[in-house]
Scaffold this motif. Structure first.
Motif, PDB file in Angstrom:
ATOM      1  N   ALA A 163     -42.604  -4.925  15.490  1.00  0.00           N
ATOM      2  CA  ALA A 163     -42.874  -5.682  16.695  1.00  0.00           C
ATOM      3  C   ALA A 163     -41.809  -6.869  16.459  1.00  0.00           C
ATOM      4  N   LEU A 164     -41.507  -7.392  15.244  1.00  0.00           N
ATOM      5  CA  LEU A 164     -40.758  -8.659  15.041  1.00  0.00           C
ATOM      6  C   LEU A 164     -39.279  -8.147  15.255  1.00  0.00           C
ATOM      7  N   ILE A 165     -38.832  -7.071  14.847  1.00  0.00           N
ATOM      8  CA  ILE A 165     -37.564  -6.770  15.033  1.00  0.00           C
ATOM      9  C   ILE A 165     -37.184  -6.434  16.717  1.00  0.00           C
ATOM     10  N   LEU A 166     -38.117  -5.969  17.128  1.00  0.00           N
ATOM     11  CA  LEU A 166     -38.251  -5.845  18.786  1.00  0.00           C
ATOM     12  C   LEU A 166     -37.967  -7.199  19.371  1.00  0.00           C
ATOM     13  N   VAL A 167     -38.692  -8.174  19.137  1.00  0.00           N
ATOM     14  CA  VAL A 167     -38.422  -9.374  19.596  1.00  0.00           C
ATOM     15  C   VAL A 167     -37.145 -10.103  19.358  1.00  0.00           C
ATOM     16  N   VAL A 168     -36.869  -9.858  18.211  1.00  0.00           N
ATOM     17  CA  VAL A 168     -35.280 -10.223  17.627  1.00  0.00           C
ATOM     18  C   VAL A 168     -34.365  -9.658  18.571  1.00  0.00           C
ATOM     19  N   ILE A 169     -34.351  -8.440  18.784  1.00  0.00           N
ATOM     20  CA  ILE A 169     -33.419  -7.805  19.780  1.00  0.00           C
ATOM     21  C   ILE A 169     -33.326  -8.320  21.035  1.00  0.00           C
ATOM     22  N   GLY A 170     -34.547  -8.819  21.638  1.00  0.00           N
ATOM     23  CA  GLY A 170     -34.702  -9.415  22.891  1.00  0.00           C
ATOM     24  C   GLY A 170     -34.151 -10.924  22.793  1.00  0.00           C
ATOM     25  N   VAL A 171     -34.418 -11.842  21.843  1.00  0.00           N
ATOM     26  CA  VAL A 171     -33.863 -13.031  21.580  1.00  0.00           C
ATOM     27  C   VAL A 171     -32.416 -13.147  21.514  1.00  0.00           C
ATOM     28  N   PHE A 172     -31.590 -12.042  20.639  1.00  0.00           N
ATOM     29  CA  PHE A 172     -30.282 -11.914  20.894  1.00  0.00           C
ATOM     30  C   PHE A 172     -29.777 -11.569  22.162  1.00  0.00           C
ATOM     31  N   GLY A 173     -30.595 -10.717  23.077  1.00  0.00           N
ATOM     32  CA  GLY A 173     -30.007 -10.282  24.063  1.00  0.00           C
ATOM     33  C   GLY A 173     -30.087 -11.513  24.971  1.00  0.00           C
ATOM     34  N   PHE A 174     -30.953 -12.260  24.918  1.00  0.00           N
ATOM     35  CA  PHE A 174     -30.798 -13.487  25.792  1.00  0.00           C
ATOM     36  C   PHE A 174     -29.894 -14.383  25.382  1.00  0.00           C
ATOM     37  N   LEU A 175     -29.600 -14.680  24.225  1.00  0.00           N
ATOM     38  CA  LEU A 175     -28.575 -15.463  23.498  1.00  0.00           C
ATOM     39  C   LEU A 175     -27.074 -15.216  23.994  1.00  0.00           C
ATOM     40  N   LEU A 176     -26.984 -13.876  23.902  1.00  0.00           N
ATOM     41  CA  LEU A 176     -25.615 -13.435  24.408  1.00  0.00           C
ATOM     42  C   LEU A 176     -25.268 -13.975  25.535  1.00  0.00           C
ATOM     43  N   ASP A 177     -26.208 -13.647  26.665  1.00  0.00           N
ATOM     44  CA  ASP A 177     -25.994 -14.325  27.813  1.00  0.00           C
ATOM     45  C   ASP A 177     -25.795 -15.724  27.992  1.00  0.00           C
ATOM     46  N   LEU A 178     -26.759 -16.596  27.520  1.00  0.00           N
ATOM     47  CA  LEU A 178     -26.700 -17.949  27.429  1.00  0.00           C
ATOM     48  C   LEU A 178     -25.486 -18.325  26.666  1.00  0.00           C
ATOM     49  N   PHE A 179     -24.915 -17.820  25.761  1.00  0.00           N
ATOM     50  CA  PHE A 179     -23.507 -18.426  25.167  1.00  0.00           C
ATOM     51  C   PHE A 179     -22.554 -18.283  25.993  1.00  0.00           C
ATOM     52  N   ALA A 180     -22.670 -17.101  26.668  1.00  0.00           N
ATOM     53  CA  ALA A 180     -21.545 -16.676  27.527  1.00  0.00           C
ATOM     54  C   ALA A 180     -21.302 -17.771  28.813  1.00  0.00           C
ATOM     55  N   ASN A 181     -22.695 -18.018  29.545  1.00  0.00           N
ATOM     56  CA  ASN A 181     -22.717 -18.981  30.502  1.00  0.00           C
ATOM     57  C   ASN A 181     -22.043 -20.375  30.143  1.00  0.00           C
ATOM     58  N   LEU A 182     -22.827 -20.633  28.851  1.00  0.00           N
ATOM     59  CA  LEU A 182     -22.216 -21.923  28.301  1.00  0.00           C
ATOM     60  C   LEU A 182     -20.777 -22.339  28.306  1.00  0.00           C
ATOM     61  N   GLY A 183     -20.077 -21.085  27.794  1.00  0.00           N
ATOM     62  CA  GLY A 183     -18.596 -21.146  27.661  1.00  0.00           C
ATOM     63  C   GLY A 183     -17.958 -21.073  28.960  1.00  0.00           C
ATOM     64  N   TYR A 184     -18.440 -20.123  30.019  1.00  0.00           N
ATOM     65  CA  TYR A 184     -17.903 -20.521  31.362  1.00  0.00           C
ATOM     66  C   TYR A 184     -17.939 -21.827  32.027  1.00  0.00           C
ATOM     67  N   ALA A 185     -19.082 -22.461  31.590  1.00  0.00           N
ATOM     68  CA  ALA A 185     -19.130 -23.992  32.257  1.00  0.00           C
ATOM     69  C   ALA A 185     -18.234 -24.965  31.669  1.00  0.00           C
ATOM     70  N   GLY A 186     -17.816 -24.520  30.666  1.00  0.00           N
ATOM     71  CA  GLY A 186     -16.896 -25.504  30.025  1.00  0.00           C
ATOM     72  C   GLY A 186     -15.505 -24.948  29.590  1.00  0.00           C
ATOM     73  N   GLY A 187     -15.173 -23.779  30.242  1.00  0.00           N
ATOM     74  CA  GLY A 187     -13.937 -23.249  29.733  1.00  0.00           C
ATOM     75  C   GLY A 187     -13.498 -22.485  30.770  1.00  0.00           C
ATOM     76  N   SER A 188     -12.155 -21.735  30.538  1.00  0.00           N
ATOM     77  CA  SER A 188     -11.678 -20.891  31.584  1.00  0.00           C
ATOM     78  C   SER A 188     -12.034 -19.351  31.606  1.00  0.00           C
TER      79      SER A 188
END
Length: 301
Positions: A70-95
């Protein structure tokens, strides 16, 4: 022969599902004005399809008997969210151009990890095919190489690419070490990302729909949820069958299909630059697909 046809269709299903999802996601984000709310709606729709799938397969009860996995399954979900979050933060401040180029570095990251961490052998032709495909993809995506500028916030794109790369290997570990199947990984991933999107949307006050939504909005959300379900179904099964680096290269075909979807449904223009990029992508793919013949002498030696 049947096995080759099966996985050719699996790769095609993965590319098609991801292309549809990105096209729908763009429309839903534009319509709601919030990437967080759009993510919540699309993942909610996917949750319905994933639940139906597990109930039909009589596997729903297995969700509550995962033990240590269950722990590794949750970790997969957290990384899935972070990849979207970081991309959105990048687009907010970059080109857009810089972001698009940096996000595609996940292909090179996976190649390096395959060689350095997993001690797998990649031939010179594999690297050449990768670089050719990557260059073609950037042309298809319309990246303006001359107008690219670097900012501190562009580090978010690198972090997003790193999360994408790491998550692929974590998924592979869940499959090989914990013997988790694609459906369990899919459900946990979607549920965790859904919860995190809901929390971030609530914190940012994004839980409100514009009054200007048309009748086609909700069918699009349903289509996006179905496409997301398709991504889970095909992507995770392909990761189990193929090496991670090869699955990532197959995904470079996605912008080619997305380009045609944009022309047909979103009134985008198919320029000479994009056509050239498509040809270059296909040329790079041909190099990868012929790796056995190209390197037969090296393998025998």
């Amino acid at each position: 022969m049947k096995e080759n046809l099966k996985y050719t269709l699996m790769v095609a299903g993965m590319v098609i599902s991801w292309s549809i999802y990105y096209a729908v996601s763009k429309i839903v984000v534009d319509a709601t004005g919030s990437a967080r709310l759009a993510g919540f709606l699309l993942r909610s729709a996917a949750l319905v399809f994933l639940t139906i799938q597990l109930l039909a397969d009589k596997n729903f009860s297995r969700l509550f008997h995962q033990g240590k996995a269950a722990l590794i399954l949750v970790v997969i979900g957290v990384f899935g969210f972070l990849l979207d979050l970081f991309a959105n933060l990048g687009y907010a401040g970059g080109s857009l151009s810089t972001g698009t180029a940096l996000l595609k570095t996940d292909v090179l990251m996976v190649n390096l990890a395959t060689v350095i961490l997993y001690h797998k052998r990649l031939y010179l032709s594999d690297w050449l095919g990768t670089v050719i495909m990557l260059f073609g993809v950037l042309l298809v995506l319309g990246v303006d190489f001359g107008g690219m500028t670097l900012h501190v916030t562009d580090l978010y794109f690198i972090l997003s690419a790193a999360c994408v790369s790491a998550n692929a290997f974590i998924i592979k570990t869940a499959q090989e070490k914990y013997h988790e199947d694609a459906d369990m990984i899919s459900y946990y991933n979607n549920a965790v990302v859904l919860i995190l999107f809901a929390g971030s949307a609530a914190l940012c006050g994004d839980f409100h729909l514009p009054a200007t939504l048309n009748r086609g909005f909700w069918p699009l959300v349903v289509l996006g949820g179905l496409a997301q379900t398709g991504i889970y179904f095909f992507y995770y099964r392909n990761l189990k069958h193929f090496e991670v680096w090869l699955v990532k290269l197959y995904l470079l075909l996605m912008p080619v299909l997305s380009c045609f979807i944009g022309v047909v449904f979103l009134n985008e223009e198919l320029t000479a630059k994009k056509l050239l990029g498509i040809l270059i992508v296909l040329a790079g793919a041909a190099v990868i697909l012929q790796r056995g013949r190209i390197n037969r002498a090296a393998e025998n030696g």
